[in-house]
Write a protein that holds these residues in place. Structure first.
Motif, PDB file in Angstrom:
ATOM      1  N   PRO A  39     -40.807 -88.617 -38.605  1.00  0.00           N
ATOM      2  CA  PRO A  39     -42.049 -88.018 -39.091  1.00  0.00           C
ATOM      3  C   PRO A  39     -42.444 -86.783 -38.292  1.00  0.00           C
ATOM      4  O   PRO A  39     -42.994 -85.850 -38.830  1.00  0.00           O
ATOM      5  N   LYS A  40     -42.151 -86.785 -37.017  1.00  0.00           N
ATOM      6  CA  LYS A  40     -42.544 -85.675 -36.162  1.00  0.00           C
ATOM      7  C   LYS A  40     -41.421 -85.370 -35.176  1.00  0.00           C
ATOM      8  O   LYS A  40     -40.919 -86.265 -34.506  1.00  0.00           O
ATOM      9  N   PRO A  41     -40.982 -84.102 -35.089  1.00  0.00           N
ATOM     10  CA  PRO A  41     -39.891 -83.773 -34.175  1.00  0.00           C
ATOM     11  C   PRO A  41     -40.251 -84.100 -32.730  1.00  0.00           C
ATOM     12  O   PRO A  41     -41.392 -83.949 -32.302  1.00  0.00           O
ATOM     13  N   THR A  42     -39.265 -84.578 -31.980  1.00  0.00           N
ATOM     14  CA  THR A  42     -39.486 -84.852 -30.558  1.00  0.00           C
ATOM     15  C   THR A  42     -39.777 -83.566 -29.803  1.00  0.00           C
ATOM     16  O   THR A  42     -40.606 -83.532 -28.905  1.00  0.00           O
ATOM     17  N   TYR A  43     -39.078 -82.517 -30.193  1.00  0.00           N
ATOM     18  CA  TYR A  43     -39.239 -81.214 -29.555  1.00  0.00           C
ATOM     19  C   TYR A  43     -39.405 -80.136 -30.603  1.00  0.00           C
ATOM     20  O   TYR A  43     -39.009 -80.304 -31.764  1.00  0.00           O
ATOM     21  N   SER A  44     -39.965 -79.015 -30.196  1.00  0.00           N
ATOM     22  CA  SER A  44     -40.076 -77.862 -31.087  1.00  0.00           C
ATOM     23  C   SER A  44     -39.850 -76.587 -30.284  1.00  0.00           C
ATOM     24  O   SER A  44     -40.093 -76.551 -29.075  1.00  0.00           O
ATOM     25  N   ILE A  45     -39.356 -75.559 -30.958  1.00  0.00           N
ATOM     26  CA  ILE A  45     -39.062 -74.292 -30.291  1.00  0.00           C
ATOM     27  C   ILE A  45     -39.582 -73.135 -31.122  1.00  0.00           C
ATOM     28  O   ILE A  45     -39.833 -73.270 -32.319  1.00  0.00           O
ATOM     29  N   VAL A  46     -39.716 -71.989 -30.477  1.00  0.00           N
ATOM     30  CA  VAL A  46     -39.981 -70.734 -31.173  1.00  0.00           C
ATOM     31  C   VAL A  46     -38.685 -69.940 -31.184  1.00  0.00           C
ATOM     32  O   VAL A  46     -38.039 -69.769 -30.151  1.00  0.00           O
ATOM     33  N   TYR A  85     -30.922 -81.157 -36.468  1.00  0.00           N
ATOM     34  CA  TYR A  85     -30.890 -82.057 -35.319  1.00  0.00           C
ATOM     35  C   TYR A  85     -32.279 -82.525 -34.905  1.00  0.00           C
ATOM     36  O   TYR A  85     -32.477 -83.013 -33.802  1.00  0.00           O
ATOM     37  N   GLY A  86     -33.255 -82.372 -35.792  1.00  0.00           N
ATOM     38  CA  GLY A  86     -34.582 -82.921 -35.553  1.00  0.00           C
ATOM     39  C   GLY A  86     -35.466 -82.112 -34.634  1.00  0.00           C
ATOM     40  O   GLY A  86     -36.441 -82.630 -34.090  1.00  0.00           O
ATOM     41  N   ILE A  87     -35.162 -80.840 -34.435  1.00  0.00           N
ATOM     42  CA  ILE A  87     -35.977 -79.969 -33.589  1.00  0.00           C
ATOM     43  C   ILE A  87     -36.878 -79.128 -34.487  1.00  0.00           C
ATOM     44  O   ILE A  87     -36.401 -78.459 -35.402  1.00  0.00           O
ATOM     45  N   GLY A  88     -38.176 -79.169 -34.253  1.00  0.00           N
ATOM     46  CA  GLY A  88     -39.100 -78.347 -35.015  1.00  0.00           C
ATOM     47  C   GLY A  88     -38.977 -76.887 -34.643  1.00  0.00           C
ATOM     48  O   GLY A  88     -38.704 -76.554 -33.495  1.00  0.00           O
ATOM     49  N   VAL A  89     -39.179 -75.989 -35.613  1.00  0.00           N
ATOM     50  CA  VAL A  89     -38.980 -74.561 -35.378  1.00  0.00           C
ATOM     51  C   VAL A  89     -40.165 -73.752 -35.894  1.00  0.00           C
ATOM     52  O   VAL A  89     -40.634 -73.965 -37.016  1.00  0.00           O
ATOM     53  N   THR A  90     -40.627 -72.820 -35.067  1.00  0.00           N
ATOM     54  CA  THR A  90     -41.577 -71.797 -35.480  1.00  0.00           C
ATOM     55  C   THR A  90     -40.872 -70.449 -35.375  1.00  0.00           C
ATOM     56  O   THR A  90     -40.249 -70.156 -34.341  1.00  0.00           O
ATOM     57  N   ASP A 125     -41.803 -76.150 -27.080  1.00  0.00           N
ATOM     58  CA  ASP A 125     -41.371 -76.490 -25.730  1.00  0.00           C
ATOM     59  C   ASP A 125     -40.589 -75.359 -25.073  1.00  0.00           C
ATOM     60  O   ASP A 125     -40.449 -75.331 -23.846  1.00  0.00           O
ATOM     61  N   LEU A 126     -40.068 -74.430 -25.881  1.00  0.00           N
ATOM     62  CA  LEU A 126     -39.328 -73.299 -25.329  1.00  0.00           C
ATOM     63  C   LEU A 126     -39.272 -72.176 -26.350  1.00  0.00           C
ATOM     64  O   LEU A 126     -39.585 -72.359 -27.526  1.00  0.00           O
ATOM     65  N   VAL A 127     -38.853 -70.999 -25.882  1.00  0.00           N
ATOM     66  CA  VAL A 127     -38.753 -69.810 -26.727  1.00  0.00           C
ATOM     67  C   VAL A 127     -37.359 -69.208 -26.562  1.00  0.00           C
ATOM     68  O   VAL A 127     -36.866 -69.066 -25.439  1.00  0.00           O
ATOM     69  N   ILE A 128     -36.738 -68.854 -27.681  1.00  0.00           N
ATOM     70  CA  ILE A 128     -35.458 -68.160 -27.630  1.00  0.00           C
ATOM     71  C   ILE A 128     -35.555 -66.907 -28.493  1.00  0.00           C
ATOM     72  O   ILE A 128     -35.849 -66.980 -29.683  1.00  0.00           O
ATOM     73  N   SER A 129     -35.369 -65.747 -27.872  1.00  0.00           N
ATOM     74  CA  SER A 129     -35.488 -64.462 -28.553  1.00  0.00           C
ATOM     75  C   SER A 129     -34.091 -63.884 -28.760  1.00  0.00           C
ATOM     76  O   SER A 129     -33.313 -63.765 -27.814  1.00  0.00           O
ATOM     77  N   LEU A 130     -33.765 -63.525 -29.999  1.00  0.00           N
ATOM     78  CA  LEU A 130     -32.416 -63.099 -30.360  1.00  0.00           C
ATOM     79  C   LEU A 130     -32.325 -61.593 -30.557  1.00  0.00           C
ATOM     80  O   LEU A 130     -33.145 -60.991 -31.269  1.00  0.00           O
ATOM     81  N   HIS A 131     -31.310 -60.997 -29.935  1.00  0.00           N
ATOM     82  CA  HIS A 131     -31.105 -59.549 -29.992  1.00  0.00           C
ATOM     83  C   HIS A 131     -29.627 -59.216 -30.066  1.00  0.00           C
ATOM     84  O   HIS A 131     -28.762 -60.058 -29.794  1.00  0.00           O
ATOM     85  N   MET A 132     -29.324 -57.965 -30.406  1.00  0.00           N
ATOM     86  CA  MET A 132     -27.985 -57.403 -30.345  1.00  0.00           C
ATOM     87  C   MET A 132     -28.030 -56.228 -29.373  1.00  0.00           C
ATOM     88  O   MET A 132     -28.989 -55.456 -29.369  1.00  0.00           O
ATOM     89  N   ASN A 133     -26.979 -56.082 -28.590  1.00  0.00           N
ATOM     90  CA  ASN A 133     -26.962 -55.075 -27.540  1.00  0.00           C
ATOM     91  C   ASN A 133     -26.274 -53.792 -28.002  1.00  0.00           C
ATOM     92  O   ASN A 133     -25.599 -53.762 -29.023  1.00  0.00           O
ATOM     93  N   SER A 134     -26.433 -52.734 -27.194  1.00  0.00           N
ATOM     94  CA  SER A 134     -25.759 -51.464 -27.450  1.00  0.00           C
ATOM     95  C   SER A 134     -25.660 -50.701 -26.143  1.00  0.00           C
ATOM     96  O   SER A 134     -26.515 -50.859 -25.258  1.00  0.00           O
ATOM     97  N   GLY A 224     -26.741 -75.562 -25.947  1.00  0.00           N
ATOM     98  CA  GLY A 224     -27.461 -75.220 -24.724  1.00  0.00           C
ATOM     99  C   GLY A 224     -28.889 -75.726 -24.736  1.00  0.00           C
ATOM    100  O   GLY A 224     -29.409 -76.194 -23.718  1.00  0.00           O
ATOM    101  N   ILE A 225     -29.533 -75.633 -25.884  1.00  0.00           N
ATOM    102  CA  ILE A 225     -30.906 -76.126 -26.023  1.00  0.00           C
ATOM    103  C   ILE A 225     -30.955 -77.637 -25.828  1.00  0.00           C
ATOM    104  O   ILE A 225     -31.822 -78.167 -25.124  1.00  0.00           O
ATOM    105  N   LEU A 226     -30.008 -78.354 -26.448  1.00  0.00           N
ATOM    106  CA  LEU A 226     -29.971 -79.802 -26.312  1.00  0.00           C
ATOM    107  C   LEU A 226     -29.719 -80.229 -24.869  1.00  0.00           C
ATOM    108  O   LEU A 226     -30.324 -81.183 -24.374  1.00  0.00           O
ATOM    109  N   LYS A 227     -28.839 -79.513 -24.175  1.00  0.00           N
ATOM    110  CA  LYS A 227     -28.594 -79.817 -22.764  1.00  0.00           C
ATOM    111  C   LYS A 227     -29.850 -79.626 -21.927  1.00  0.00           C
ATOM    112  O   LYS A 227     -30.150 -80.409 -21.041  1.00  0.00           O
TER     113      LYS A 227
END
Length: 231
Positions: A39-46, A85-90, A125-134, A224-227
């Motif tokens: 019903p409710k994710p154990t963890y959530s991330i942005v 995998y049951g992780i909530g996402v914003t 519970d945590l934030v992961i920001s995605l980018h591409m480099n140059s 990595g997030i699960l670890k």
């Protein structure tokens, strides 16, 4: 920062998920294994897809793809895996528009401030920001994870994600690094900024735009997030 401790049951669930990922091979077949629904994710991330709107970011030298488009594709791919995998996402953004106010005199600042508001308004519970480099030299290559200076939990998350990327992605940088980025400094939540690769490197660009590679890469991020949560 004080991290939540898992119950024995929750530890077992995450340990099993990690074993499933390891047994199947992160860089290979795209698995459709799903965690048991709850019903409710154990963890959530942005998940923050960098750039957007008038700020396209880096541009591919061969395909002409812009970073903001790829960031969003990777963000959606990671979102789907996390939710499986049951992780909530914003998501900070879910389309190609920027997050700035149309009337803002400084749209970059307005965009960053809106991202901060979304992060702080979430229960993540945590934030992961995605980018591409140059980089001006086309020889530069390798995915790398950054964390804020002095952020103990951020470093733990960055190390965990970087280790999984090294296992499953060619030419990844060996270790995570300190980065002075707004997305890392705007919150006390454990946060990392992932440079998925260099669009200025033709070989790496070709991989980054490949759908299968994208899914494999996002599996590395998930592992990595699960670890980190298992800690």
């Amino acid at each position: 920062m004080k991290l939540k401790f898992l119950t024995i049951k929750k530890r077992t669930i995450i340990a099993v998920l990690l074993c499933i990922i390891a047994a199947g091979g992160v860089f290979g077949t795209y698995f459709s294994v799903k965690a048991a629904s709850s019903p409710k994710p154990t963890y959530s991330i942005v998940i923050d897809a960098g750039h957007g709107g008038i700020d396209g970011g880096a541009v591919g030298k061969i395909t002409g793809v812009d970073e903001s488009h790829l960031n969003l594709q990777y963000a959606f791919a990671l979102k789907a895996l996390c939710e499986d995998y049951g992780i909530g996402v914003t998501m900070t953004r879910a389309d190609m528009n920027g997050l700035y106010s149309p009337t803002a005199p400084n749209k970059k600042r307005s965009d960053m401030e809106r991202r901060r508001q979304i992060i702080e308004g979430s229960n993540a519970d945590l934030v992961i920001s995605l980018h591409m480099n140059s980089y001006p030299l086309s020889s530069a290559r390798g995915a790398q994870v950054f964390y804020a200076k002095g952020a103990e939990a951020g470093k733990a998350l960055a190390d965990s994600v970087q280790e999984e990327i090294v296992k499953g992605v060619p030419n990844a940088r060996k270790v995570s690094s300190v980065g002075d980025y707004y997305m890392l400094n705007c919150t006390t939540k454990p946060s990392v900024l992932v440079e998925c690769g260099y669009l200025s490197n033709p070989e790496e660009e070709a991989r980054l735009v490949d759908e299968k590679y994208m899914k494999d890469f996002c599996y590395c991020l998930l592992a990595g997030i699960l670890k980190f949560f298992e800690m």
